[in-house]
Design a protein around this motif. Structure first.
Motif, PDB file in Angstrom:
ATOM      1  N   THR A 317       0.911  -1.144   0.021  1.00 18.33           N
ATOM      2  CA  THR A 317       0.342  -0.147  -0.573  1.00 18.33           C
ATOM      3  C   THR A 317       0.913   0.764   0.121  1.00 18.33           C
ATOM      4  N   ASN A 318       2.001   1.371   0.596  1.00 21.00           N
ATOM      5  CA  ASN A 318       3.306   2.144   0.737  1.00 21.00           C
ATOM      6  C   ASN A 318       3.526   2.421  -0.853  1.00 21.00           C
ATOM      7  N   LEU A 319       3.831   1.547  -1.123  1.00 28.91           N
ATOM      8  CA  LEU A 319       4.723   1.820  -2.396  1.00 28.91           C
ATOM      9  C   LEU A 319       4.014   2.270  -4.110  1.00 28.91           C
ATOM     10  N   ALA A 320       2.500   1.642  -3.611  1.00 29.57           N
ATOM     11  CA  ALA A 320       1.231   2.204  -3.837  1.00 29.57           C
ATOM     12  C   ALA A 320       1.116   3.801  -4.186  1.00 29.57           C
ATOM     13  N   LYS A 321       1.535   4.136  -3.079  1.00 28.56           N
ATOM     14  CA  LYS A 321       0.553   5.417  -3.042  1.00 28.56           C
ATOM     15  C   LYS A 321       2.376   6.460  -2.711  1.00 28.56           C
ATOM     16  N   TYR A 322       3.576   6.285  -3.833  1.00 28.80           N
ATOM     17  CA  TYR A 322       4.841   6.259  -3.861  1.00 28.80           C
ATOM     18  C   TYR A 322       4.708   7.052  -5.126  1.00 28.80           C
ATOM     19  N   PRO A 323       4.861   8.446  -5.489  1.00 30.69           N
ATOM     20  CA  PRO A 323       5.043   8.751  -6.745  1.00 30.69           C
ATOM     21  C   PRO A 323       5.723   8.132  -7.606  1.00 30.69           C
TER      22      PRO A 323
END
Length: 565
Positions: A317-323
């Motif tokens: 989830t955190n990786l998906a939020k990163y640009p």
């Protein structure tokens, strides 16, 4: 004048305290901080207005979950509406410890909320003396309530953690990296240790795992013969290397080794080989786990690099939020801040450098391909994070796009447009998802059929048991009836016999008397016969003795007469 009430959330329930002289307390805040530790001084400042105990552990868990998420629970709303003063000259103000909950209360109940300052110190004192401020609540009961609610809350958080599948990937990739370091260190130790005995083997066998297997197989180089050539060839997978090892063992410059040293080297080599095999199994587990959690990211950049990205970000989830710009330099934070500090060139890639695409690109195109690859990784991670049915269709298409971009940088061939590729991917993904859903429905139907068959089997078994019980009851009833009939017949037969015997006794009474007399006569005849036999025996003895001597004649006659009488 302002009337301040402080809300305190405890494991036992909600408590509302009224604070006296708020303005004076605010002016004398350092003195308040010191007087909080003294219960007598603290109770002169605050007073318990109301207390709402939780009815059950489940209710306490629901309320604490709502408080932690900043949501106003129905119990809290009813408690505040009932006990907070409404209207009057004094303006009511509610103090809470959590600003998020305070904003929700202000929006829900239209209250004036205060956080921090005096409220924080008052809540600190309430937390310290809560069991003394509430009647009927002991320190032991309060600590038990806190412990039980803490366990329930933590258990619920762990159970409903959305990143629980990512945690397995994070632990696996961390263990994989640690195993790589340990296997490398141990293999170098084996090379150094066994190199004293057979130094030529180091140059012939380069792979660490193969070297450990060879050290375990060969042992003492002087005992190496041509019969072991096939076993060596199986390990090295090269007949030339196997022959070279055999030749080198015959003319080696190594020193002799004792049997006890050789045993320790072989034992350590077997441990290194087992670690290598475990690492292969762990890598297969990581591959399967990535296929379940992030199939598109694994198809695009590989299982190991994708797992490292998830581990560095903390979760999928955190990786998906990163640009895409963050994903590009993820893992190169030190180089980035050093470049910003020294005003040098910023790094072009981080963890994605381990991907094969950047290694295949030319030096001038490495920055461009890393930026393009980071963009595609971000898209793949977002698809994996928010898709209901995981498929690797988008990952394969994104990988084809990166391949086309590499070809474009090398040859100049124009790649396909992203819109066309995504349309194809959506169509294929729809077909794959439909196929997966159809298989899942089939499995569910089969499962339902199995359960139905089990239920039918159980019901039929119960029916058979009932029939058997009924049959046994009927058989028992018939047996009882037969026994009753037999008893009746047995009772009737003695009656008939009695009637018959009575008739015989009445008809022939002289027969019994005749039988008795006959028996008595027989007994008398038998006694007479025995007596006569005895007399004959004694007379025979007398005749024999009289023949032998005449002196004993008188004595024998007297004995005979005494015997007779």
């Amino acid at each position: 004048m302002v009337l301040l009430h402080v809300l305190f959330e405890h494991a036992a329930g909600y408590a509302l305290f009224a604070v006296k002289e708020v303005e004076d307390i605010g002016m004398l805040l350092p003195q308040v901080e010191q007087s909080v530790l003294n219960l007598g001084k603290f109770t002169s400042v605050i007073k318990l207005s109301a207390f709402f105990p939780f009815k059950s552990a489940q209710g306490a868990l629901e309320n604490i979950n709502a408080v932690s998420e900043g949501v106003v629970h129905a119990d809290l709303k009813l408690f505040l509406e009932t006990n907070l003063p409404s209207g009057g000259k004094k303006k009511a103000m509610l103090g809470v410890s959590d600003a998020k909950l305070g904003a929700a209360l202000q929006e829900e109940l239209n209250l004036s909320i205060q956080t921090g300052g005096v409220v924080a110190e008052v809540i600190r004192g309430v937390r310290l003396h809560f069991h003394s401020l509430v009647k009927g609540l002991t320190a032991q009961a309060a600590s038990k309530a806190q412990l039980g609610l803490g366990h329930s809350y933590s258990r619920a958080k762990v159970k409903f953690n959305v990143n629980r599948a990512d945690n397995m990937i994070i632990q696996s990739i961390a263990l994989l990296d640690q195993l790589d370091k340990d296997i490398n260190t141990f293999s170098m130790r084996v090379r150094e240790w066994y190199g004293y005995h057979f130094p030529e083997l180091i140059k012939i066998v380069n792979d660490n795992s193969t070297y450990c297997k060879m050290a375990k197989l060969i042992g003492n180089r002087k005992e190496l013969t041509e019969e072991m050539l096939e076993a060596i060839e199986e390990i090295t997978m090269d007949s030339g290397k196997a022959q070279a090892i055999l030749d080198a063992s015959r003319s080696s410059m190594g020193m002799d080794i004792s049997p006890i040293d050789l045993i320790n080297i072989e034992s350590f080599s077997s441990r290194v080989v087992s670690l290598t095999e475990y690492r292969q199994g762990l890598q297969e587990y990581l591959r399967s786990k990535m296929g379940q959690v992030a199939p598109n990211l694994a198809a695009l950049i590989g299982e190991v690099v994708g797992a490292r990205l998830i581990s560095h970000a903390g979760s999928l989830t955190n990786l998906a939020k990163y640009p895409a710009s963050t994903v590009q330099i993820l893992g190169a934070e030190k180089a980035l801040f050093r470049a910003l500090k020294t005003r040098g060139n910023t790094p072009k890639y981080g963890l994605i450098f381990h991907s094969t695409f950047i290694g295949r690109a030319a030096a001038k195109n490495k920055g461009r391909i890393s930026r393009y690859l980071a963009n595609k990784c971000t898209i793949a991670s977002r698809i994996d994070c928010f898709s209901e049915v995981p498929t690797s269709v988008f990952g394969d298409k994104l990988r084809d796009q990166v391949e086309e971009r590499l070809a474009f940088y090398e040859t100049g061939d124009a790649p396909r447009k992203n819109l066309d590729v995504m349309k194809e991917a959506v169509v294929q993904a729809g077909e794959v998802v439909a196929e997966i859903k159809r298989k899942l429905e089939k499995k569910e139907k089969k499962k339902k059929k199995r359960e139905k068959r089990k239920l039918e089997a159980l019901s039929t078994a119960e029916g058979d048991d009932e029939e058997e019980a009924n049959g046994e009851a009927e058989e028992n009833g018939d047996a009882i009836k037969k026994k009753k009939k037999k008893k009746q017949a047995a009772e009737e037969e003695p009656e008939e016999e009695e009637v018959l015997t009575n008739g015989v006794d009445e008809a022939t009474p002289s027969k019994k008397f005749f039988l008795v007399c006959f028996k008595g006569c027989l007994y008398m005849v038998v006694e007479l016969l025995l007596l006569m036999k005895g007399i004959c025996f004694m007379a025979q003895r007398w005749r024999q003795r009289s023949v032998m001597t005449q002196d004993y004649l008188l004595i024998n006659t007297t004995e005979a007469t005494h015997f007779l009488f």
